[in-house]
Write a protein that holds these residues in place. Structure first.
Motif, PDB file in Angstrom:
ATOM      1  N   ARG A 108       0.889  -1.227   0.009  1.00 60.37           N
ATOM      2  CA  ARG A 108      -0.031   0.046  -0.015  1.00 60.37           C
ATOM      3  C   ARG A 108       0.840   1.309   0.022  1.00 60.37           C
ATOM      4  NH1 ARG A 108      -3.612  -3.373   2.765  1.00 60.37           N
ATOM      5  NH2 ARG A 108      -5.564  -3.592   1.511  1.00 60.37           N
ATOM      6  N   ARG A 109       2.152   1.127   0.396  1.00 61.51           N
ATOM      7  CA  ARG A 109       2.983   2.397   0.241  1.00 61.51           C
ATOM      8  C   ARG A 109       3.153   2.711  -0.948  1.00 61.51           C
ATOM      9  NH1 ARG A 109       7.363  -0.834   3.144  1.00 61.51           N
ATOM     10  NH2 ARG A 109       8.338  -0.003   1.199  1.00 61.51           N
ATOM     11  N   PHE A 110       3.176   1.759  -2.019  1.00 55.64           N
ATOM     12  CA  PHE A 110       3.473   2.178  -3.435  1.00 55.64           C
ATOM     13  C   PHE A 110       2.360   2.983  -4.253  1.00 55.64           C
ATOM     14  CE2 PHE A 110       6.173  -1.505  -2.261  1.00 55.64           C
ATOM     15  CZ  PHE A 110       7.367  -0.643  -2.665  1.00 55.64           C
ATOM     16  N   PRO A 111       2.714   3.840  -5.039  1.00 53.04           N
ATOM     17  CA  PRO A 111       1.628   4.833  -5.737  1.00 53.04           C
ATOM     18  C   PRO A 111       0.973   4.411  -7.020  1.00 53.04           C
ATOM     19  CG  PRO A 111       3.770   5.456  -6.366  1.00 53.04           C
ATOM     20  CD  PRO A 111       3.952   4.282  -5.594  1.00 53.04           C
ATOM     21  N   GLY A 112       0.977   3.145  -7.147  1.00 51.10           N
ATOM     22  CA  GLY A 112       0.549   2.669  -8.165  1.00 51.10           C
ATOM     23  C   GLY A 112      -0.952   3.022  -8.813  1.00 51.10           C
TER      24      GLY A 112
ATOM     25  N   ALA B  87       8.455 -15.488  -3.896  1.00 54.35           N
ATOM     26  CA  ALA B  87       8.951 -16.766  -4.210  1.00 54.35           C
ATOM     27  C   ALA B  87       9.621 -17.343  -2.873  1.00 54.35           C
ATOM     28  CB  ALA B  87       9.649 -16.957  -5.195  1.00 54.35           C
ATOM     29  N   VAL B  88       9.374 -18.639  -2.394  1.00 59.63           N
ATOM     30  CA  VAL B  88       9.935 -19.360  -1.213  1.00 59.63           C
ATOM     31  C   VAL B  88      10.580 -20.466  -1.559  1.00 59.63           C
ATOM     32  CG1 VAL B  88       9.203 -20.253   1.116  1.00 59.63           C
ATOM     33  CG2 VAL B  88       8.114 -18.077   0.397  1.00 59.63           C
ATOM     34  N   ASP B  89      11.808 -20.539  -1.289  1.00 60.78           N
ATOM     35  CA  ASP B  89      12.793 -21.879  -1.452  1.00 60.78           C
ATOM     36  C   ASP B  89      12.558 -22.684  -2.549  1.00 60.78           C
ATOM     37  OD1 ASP B  89      14.506 -23.298  -0.011  1.00 60.78           O
ATOM     38  OD2 ASP B  89      13.315 -24.863   0.490  1.00 60.78           O
ATOM     39  N   GLU B  90      12.259 -22.000  -3.942  1.00 62.16           N
ATOM     40  CA  GLU B  90      12.158 -22.898  -5.014  1.00 62.16           C
ATOM     41  C   GLU B  90      10.820 -23.683  -4.912  1.00 62.16           C
ATOM     42  OE1 GLU B  90      15.850 -24.004  -6.702  1.00 62.16           O
ATOM     43  OE2 GLU B  90      16.470 -22.419  -6.818  1.00 62.16           O
ATOM     44  N   ASP B  91       9.858 -23.318  -4.074  1.00 60.61           N
ATOM     45  CA  ASP B  91       8.860 -24.564  -3.773  1.00 60.61           C
ATOM     46  C   ASP B  91       7.638 -23.893  -4.212  1.00 60.61           C
ATOM     47  OD1 ASP B  91       7.800 -26.948  -2.661  1.00 60.61           O
ATOM     48  OD2 ASP B  91       7.440 -26.081  -0.691  1.00 60.61           O
ATOM     49  N   PHE B  92       7.428 -22.577  -3.808  1.00 61.74           N
ATOM     50  CA  PHE B  92       5.831 -22.168  -4.191  1.00 61.74           C
ATOM     51  C   PHE B  92       6.054 -20.533  -4.052  1.00 61.74           C
ATOM     52  CE2 PHE B  92       6.281 -21.470   0.301  1.00 61.74           C
ATOM     53  CZ  PHE B  92       5.386 -20.619   0.671  1.00 61.74           C
ATOM     54  N   PHE B  93       4.919 -19.949  -4.613  1.00 56.73           N
ATOM     55  CA  PHE B  93       4.960 -18.467  -4.519  1.00 56.73           C
ATOM     56  C   PHE B  93       3.418 -18.105  -4.414  1.00 56.73           C
ATOM     57  CE2 PHE B  93       4.079 -19.371  -8.981  1.00 56.73           C
ATOM     58  CZ  PHE B  93       2.789 -18.413  -9.332  1.00 56.73           C
ATOM     59  N   VAL B  94       3.597 -16.642  -3.710  1.00 58.54           N
ATOM     60  CA  VAL B  94       2.331 -16.174  -3.109  1.00 58.54           C
ATOM     61  C   VAL B  94       2.024 -14.727  -4.354  1.00 58.54           C
ATOM     62  CG1 VAL B  94       1.170 -14.764  -1.532  1.00 58.54           C
ATOM     63  CG2 VAL B  94       2.399 -16.903  -1.033  1.00 58.54           C
ATOM     64  N   VAL B  95       1.250 -14.594  -4.833  1.00 58.95           N
ATOM     65  CA  VAL B  95       0.844 -13.373  -5.396  1.00 58.95           C
ATOM     66  C   VAL B  95      -0.364 -12.283  -4.443  1.00 58.95           C
ATOM     67  CG1 VAL B  95      -0.090 -12.062  -7.524  1.00 58.95           C
ATOM     68  CG2 VAL B  95       1.215 -14.015  -7.694  1.00 58.95           C
ATOM     69  N   VAL B  96       0.175 -11.492  -4.264  1.00 61.01           N
ATOM     70  CA  VAL B  96      -0.902 -10.562  -3.439  1.00 61.01           C
ATOM     71  C   VAL B  96      -1.119  -9.126  -4.142  1.00 61.01           C
ATOM     72  CG1 VAL B  96      -1.306  -9.282  -1.103  1.00 61.01           C
ATOM     73  CG2 VAL B  96      -0.231 -11.576  -1.275  1.00 61.01           C
ATOM     74  N   ARG B  97      -2.309  -8.883  -4.363  1.00 65.68           N
ATOM     75  CA  ARG B  97      -2.820  -7.616  -4.870  1.00 65.68           C
ATOM     76  C   ARG B  97      -3.590  -6.707  -4.113  1.00 65.68           C
ATOM     77  NH1 ARG B  97      -5.781  -6.513 -10.664  1.00 65.68           N
ATOM     78  NH2 ARG B  97      -5.359  -4.204 -10.758  1.00 65.68           N
ATOM     79  N   VAL B  98      -3.089  -5.382  -3.786  1.00 63.57           N
ATOM     80  CA  VAL B  98      -3.869  -4.477  -3.365  1.00 63.57           C
ATOM     81  C   VAL B  98      -4.414  -3.174  -4.071  1.00 63.57           C
ATOM     82  CG1 VAL B  98      -2.661  -5.043  -0.992  1.00 63.57           C
ATOM     83  CG2 VAL B  98      -1.833  -3.176  -2.572  1.00 63.57           C
ATOM     84  N   ALA B  99      -5.529  -2.849  -3.727  1.00 61.84           N
ATOM     85  CA  ALA B  99      -5.947  -1.751  -4.344  1.00 61.84           C
ATOM     86  C   ALA B  99      -7.067  -0.972  -3.371  1.00 61.84           C
ATOM     87  CB  ALA B  99      -6.771  -2.170  -5.670  1.00 61.84           C
ATOM     88  N   GLY B 100      -6.869   0.189  -2.751  1.00 60.84           N
ATOM     89  CA  GLY B 100      -7.303   0.501  -1.749  1.00 60.84           C
ATOM     90  C   GLY B 100      -7.442  -0.194  -0.657  1.00 60.84           C
ATOM     91  N   ALA B 101      -8.726  -0.384   0.156  1.00 56.63           N
ATOM     92  CA  ALA B 101      -8.722  -1.554   1.131  1.00 56.63           C
ATOM     93  C   ALA B 101      -8.972  -3.005   0.779  1.00 56.63           C
ATOM     94  CB  ALA B 101      -9.984  -0.872   2.329  1.00 56.63           C
ATOM     95  N   ARG B 102      -8.904  -3.213  -0.391  1.00 58.01           N
ATOM     96  CA  ARG B 102      -9.062  -4.647  -1.093  1.00 58.01           C
ATOM     97  C   ARG B 102      -7.872  -5.265  -1.043  1.00 58.01           C
ATOM     98  NH1 ARG B 102     -12.043  -6.631  -6.441  1.00 58.01           N
ATOM     99  NH2 ARG B 102     -12.412  -8.719  -5.720  1.00 58.01           N
ATOM    100  N   THR B 103      -7.699  -6.436  -0.697  1.00 55.57           N
ATOM    101  CA  THR B 103      -6.626  -7.425  -0.822  1.00 55.57           C
ATOM    102  C   THR B 103      -7.015  -8.726  -1.304  1.00 55.57           C
ATOM    103  OG1 THR B 103      -5.491  -6.565   1.177  1.00 55.57           O
ATOM    104  CG2 THR B 103      -4.696  -8.621   0.494  1.00 55.57           C
TER     105      THR B 103
ATOM    106  N   LEU C 239      -7.232 -12.359  -9.958  1.00 61.08           N
ATOM    107  CA  LEU C 239      -6.434 -11.274  -9.436  1.00 61.08           C
ATOM    108  C   LEU C 239      -5.721 -10.417 -10.344  1.00 61.08           C
ATOM    109  CD1 LEU C 239      -3.853 -11.522  -6.860  1.00 61.08           C
ATOM    110  CD2 LEU C 239      -4.151 -13.463  -8.585  1.00 61.08           C
ATOM    111  N   LEU C 240      -5.390 -10.839 -11.425  1.00 59.01           N
ATOM    112  CA  LEU C 240      -4.426 -10.120 -12.348  1.00 59.01           C
ATOM    113  C   LEU C 240      -5.273  -9.857 -13.635  1.00 59.01           C
ATOM    114  CD1 LEU C 240      -1.089 -11.814 -11.870  1.00 59.01           C
ATOM    115  CD2 LEU C 240      -2.017  -9.611 -10.753  1.00 59.01           C
ATOM    116  N   SER C 241      -6.488 -10.395 -13.893  1.00 61.40           N
ATOM    117  CA  SER C 241      -7.189 -10.380 -15.361  1.00 61.40           C
ATOM    118  C   SER C 241      -7.171  -9.312 -15.888  1.00 61.40           C
ATOM    119  CB  SER C 241      -8.587 -10.809 -15.040  1.00 61.40           C
ATOM    120  OG  SER C 241      -8.529 -12.269 -14.589  1.00 61.40           O
ATOM    121  N   ASP C 242      -7.496  -7.852 -15.060  1.00 62.23           N
ATOM    122  CA  ASP C 242      -7.628  -6.538 -15.752  1.00 62.23           C
ATOM    123  C   ASP C 242      -6.283  -6.133 -15.998  1.00 62.23           C
ATOM    124  OD1 ASP C 242      -7.364  -6.632 -12.704  1.00 62.23           O
ATOM    125  OD2 ASP C 242      -7.484  -4.423 -12.986  1.00 62.23           O
TER     126      ASP C 242
END
Length: 164
Positions: A45-49, A58-74, A116-119
């Motif tokens: 949320r600190r970024f002005p996008g 990405a964690v230990d070449e095992d899995f990853f997480v994608v988080v998208r924030v826009a306003g109060a929505r996560t 979460l990344l469709s748009d």
């Protein structure tokens, strides 16, 4: 395993990507931003996008997480629910998503918001196709996602992948 111990040391990378005046920017986050969804969301949320920011962890070449924030929505997506049996971050994501606890008999599959990344240019079908590629490591999957979003070269430069 504690969030302050092995989990932080196992973070391959944590990045924030956001568009400013239509141009993608990529910034590195510290591994301690990747301890849970709330901490990562607060950092993003600190970024002005334009339209919020996307976090890629990405964690230990095992899995990853994608988080998208826009306003109060996560919005959150985990590449493999079975990672929750070994990794605290994955377990926290599963809990955040309100999913039942994962056990060792569960099949590897993504969880969360595949839209979460469709748009931004990577829809659920594209994301599923990337996640289905057993030949790719998490950093390579995230590189493909970044490429689909329009900042693949920036991503590759920051994480040290050679451009395809």
């Amino acid at each position: 395993m504690t969030a302050s111990g092995t989990a932080i040391e196992s973070v391959d990378f944590a990045l924030a990507a956001y568009r400013e005046e239509g141009v993608w920017q990529v910034a590195e986050l510290t591994p301690d931003h990747a301890t849970d969804v709330e901490t990562l969301s607060a950092a993003l949320r600190r970024f002005p996008g334009d339209g919020g920011a996307v976090g890629l962890v990405a964690v230990d070449e095992d899995f990853f997480v994608v988080v998208r924030v826009a306003g109060a929505r996560t919005r959150v997506m985990l590449s493999d629910v079975t990672a929750a049996t070994e990794w605290e971050l994955a377990a926290v994501v599963v809990e955040h998503l309100g999913l039942p606890p994962v056990d060792d008999d569960d099949e590897p599959e993504p969880a969360g918001d595949l839209e979460l990344l469709s748009d931004l240019g990577v829809d659920a079908m594209d994301l599923a196709a990337i996640l289905d590629d057993d030949e790719l490591y998490p950093d390579e999957m995230l590189s493909e996602i970044a490429r689909g979003l329009g900042f693949g070269d920036l991503f590759d430069d920051v994480v040290g992948l050679t451009s395809a």
